[in-house]
Design a protein around this motif. Structure first.
Motif, PDB file in Angstrom:
ATOM      1  N   LEU A  60      17.649  -7.179  25.352  1.00 28.62           N
ATOM      2  CA  LEU A  60      18.729  -7.197  26.352  1.00 28.62           C
ATOM      3  C   LEU A  60      18.772  -8.532  27.087  1.00 28.62           C
ATOM      4  N   ARG A 112      24.228  -3.705  22.369  1.00 28.89           N
ATOM      5  CA  ARG A 112      23.639  -3.330  23.653  1.00 28.89           C
ATOM      6  C   ARG A 112      23.511  -1.807  23.769  1.00 28.89           C
ATOM      7  N   HIS A 136      19.932   0.189  24.326  1.00 25.15           N
ATOM      8  CA  HIS A 136      19.695   1.158  25.411  1.00 25.15           C
ATOM      9  C   HIS A 136      19.350   2.536  24.846  1.00 25.15           C
ATOM     10  N   HIS A 188      18.967   4.631  30.956  1.00 18.94           N
ATOM     11  CA  HIS A 188      19.352   3.969  29.704  1.00 18.94           C
ATOM     12  C   HIS A 188      20.434   4.769  28.970  1.00 18.94           C
ATOM     13  N   GLN A 247      23.716   3.776  30.543  1.00 17.05           N
ATOM     14  CA  GLN A 247      24.090   2.416  30.137  1.00 17.05           C
ATOM     15  C   GLN A 247      24.513   2.370  28.671  1.00 17.05           C
ATOM     16  N   ALA A 248      23.862   3.166  27.839  1.00 11.29           N
ATOM     17  CA  ALA A 248      24.253   3.213  26.430  1.00 11.29           C
ATOM     18  C   ALA A 248      25.658   3.786  26.277  1.00 11.29           C
TER      19      ALA A 248
END
Length: 437
Positions: free
Chosen positions: A112, A142, A146, A165, A168-169
């Motif tokens: 990241l 990305r 994540h 995570h 965010q994913a």
């Protein structure tokens, strides 16, 4: 062969050039003010012009290369960072597969950081190439990074990091404006459903499954998760419907699917708290499902325990009894004995049709211990003491693998002995019944 043809072509061109240039007597005169003139051959003039053109072209290429050199160096640095980014992502996947979850998260963090650094370098206004054309899959990469970190956090029982995570994913997958972005988002949601099942949160798992698009919710993986969540939640109806759908989609082998559906049907029958509910459940079953031994037995036993009649229980057992009477090899001896034991409680009020069925089965298989036992118990209920003793005595020798039926046979023989006032035979029969294990 191709090289030989090129060599021939070169020889032909050289020959033609020699013929044209050798016979070319033309002269080019250049007048130089005021009175000078320079005479050169036309061949020389052509060679000079060609040389000047090549020299100019070489100079232009050199200048262009010098101007492009900083951009090439920048592209090389971006390429190196992109390779490092891919390397960190591969390291994260390898560590995750190897069970090194802490190292997988560390490699994901490096990936990241490398991705952020790469995007920062691409945003340089001096670069004429748009960033989207250099790393168009940045958001997808990305999202996957994540996701790997969320999976590693789940394996480490770190719920806070996993949820962070995971969010965010999902956001990165939503930012991916392609069809593969949709697939990535749905795949991450399916994996999150599995996390809820592992954490024994079936309600959360079902909620996430319901939030999926309709097409995604019908996939085999989603149906498997729904089945597990429904079984954890104790929702037998939902689990049974899902298991039937999976069986139709051939997600299991035919035998495994039948066993799973049969167990769920048995659980559903046992959960019936009154006779009306039990009958509604029974009527919703397919004819083929009603003929399964475990289903028929569970339904008949639950029917009797809920106040149903023995005649109705025998009606539910009839399809299975026909298979027993036919000697179907797919039925095990345990299943046949269980059917016989389920028919025993209602033998005192058995009708003529059922009595004929039992007699026909015995005549077809007179050496089978379960048929001898059932005939003996039927005769005993009808006070045919002599025939009952004969059949039950024969049955005790063949019921070695069925202790419950063998014990019941000895008890019946003891009662028959007491009925005819034979204390010694009754005592011996009670002793044999007590010794059955």
């Amino acid at each position: 062969m191709r090289a030989l043809l090129w060599l021939l072509v070169l020889f032909v061109l050289a020959t033609l050039l020699a013929l044209l240039a050798g016979n070319n007597q033309a002269v080019l005169t250049l007048y130089w003010s005021p009175t000078r003139a320079i005479d050169i051959s036309l061949n020389m003039a052509i060679l000079l012009l060609l040389g000047l053109f090549l020299l100019g072209h070489a100079v232009m290429r050199g200048i262009s290369s010098l101007i492009q050199l900083p951009k090439d160096a920048r592209r090389w640095r971006i390429q190196q960072k992109e390779r490092a980014l891919h390397g960190h992502l591969l390291d994260a996947m390898s560590h995750y597969l190897a069970g090194r979850f802490s190292r997988a998260r560390q490699a994901g963090e490096r990936a990241l950081r490398q991705e952020e650094s790469l995007n920062g370098q691409q945003a340089d206004p001096r670069d004429n190439v748009p960033a989207a054309q250099r790393l168009p899959y940045s958001t997808q990469l990305r999202a996957l990074t994540h996701f790997i970190m969320a999976e590693s956090s789940q394996a480490m029982q770190d719920g806070a990091q996993r949820d962070q995570h995971y969010a965010q994913a999902l956001q990165a997958a939503q930012d991916t404006r392609t069809d593969i972005g949709v697939e990535t988002r749905e795949g991450i949601q399916l994996r999150a459903t599995r996390w809820a099942i592992e954490d024994r949160q079936p309600a959360v798992a079902l909620e996430r499954l319901d939030a999926l698009p309709q097409g995604t919710g019908r996939r085999v993986l989603a149906l498997r998760h729904r089945l597990k969540a429904a079984r954890q939640l104790g929702n037998t109806d939902l689990a049974l419907d899902t298991a039937r759908t999976l069986a139709r989609h051939k997600a299991f082998t035919p035998e495994a699917g039948r066993v799973l559906v049969g167990r769920l049907i048995v659980d559903q029958l046992r959960s019936a708290f009154d006779l009306d509910q039990l009958q509604r459940i029974w009527m919703r079953l397919d004819r083929e499902e009603r003929a399964w031994p475990e289903v028929a037995l569970a339904g008949a036993r639950q029917l009797v325990s809920n106040g149903g009649t023995a005649a109705q229980a025998r009606a539910w057992l009839l399809p299975v009894w026909e298979r027993v009477a036919a000697g179907e090899e797919t039925l095990t001896s345990t299943q046949r004995s269980a059917i016989v034991a389920a028919l025993e409680p209602g033998l005192e009020d058995i009708d003529g049709d059922w009595l004929q069925r039992i007699e026909a089965a015995y005549q077809r298989y007179p050496n089978r211990a379960d048929m001898q036992y059932l005939m003996g118990m039927a005769c005993m209920k009808r006070q045919l003491w002599g025939k009952a003793q004969q059949f039950l005595s024969q049955a005790t020798h063949g019921l070695q693998d069925e202790p419950e039926l063998r014990r019941n046979a000895w008890r019946a023989l003891a009662e028959l002995a007491e009925e005819r006032s034979d204390a010694a035979a009754a005592q011996q029969a009670w002793k044999q019944a007590a010794l059955v294990r």
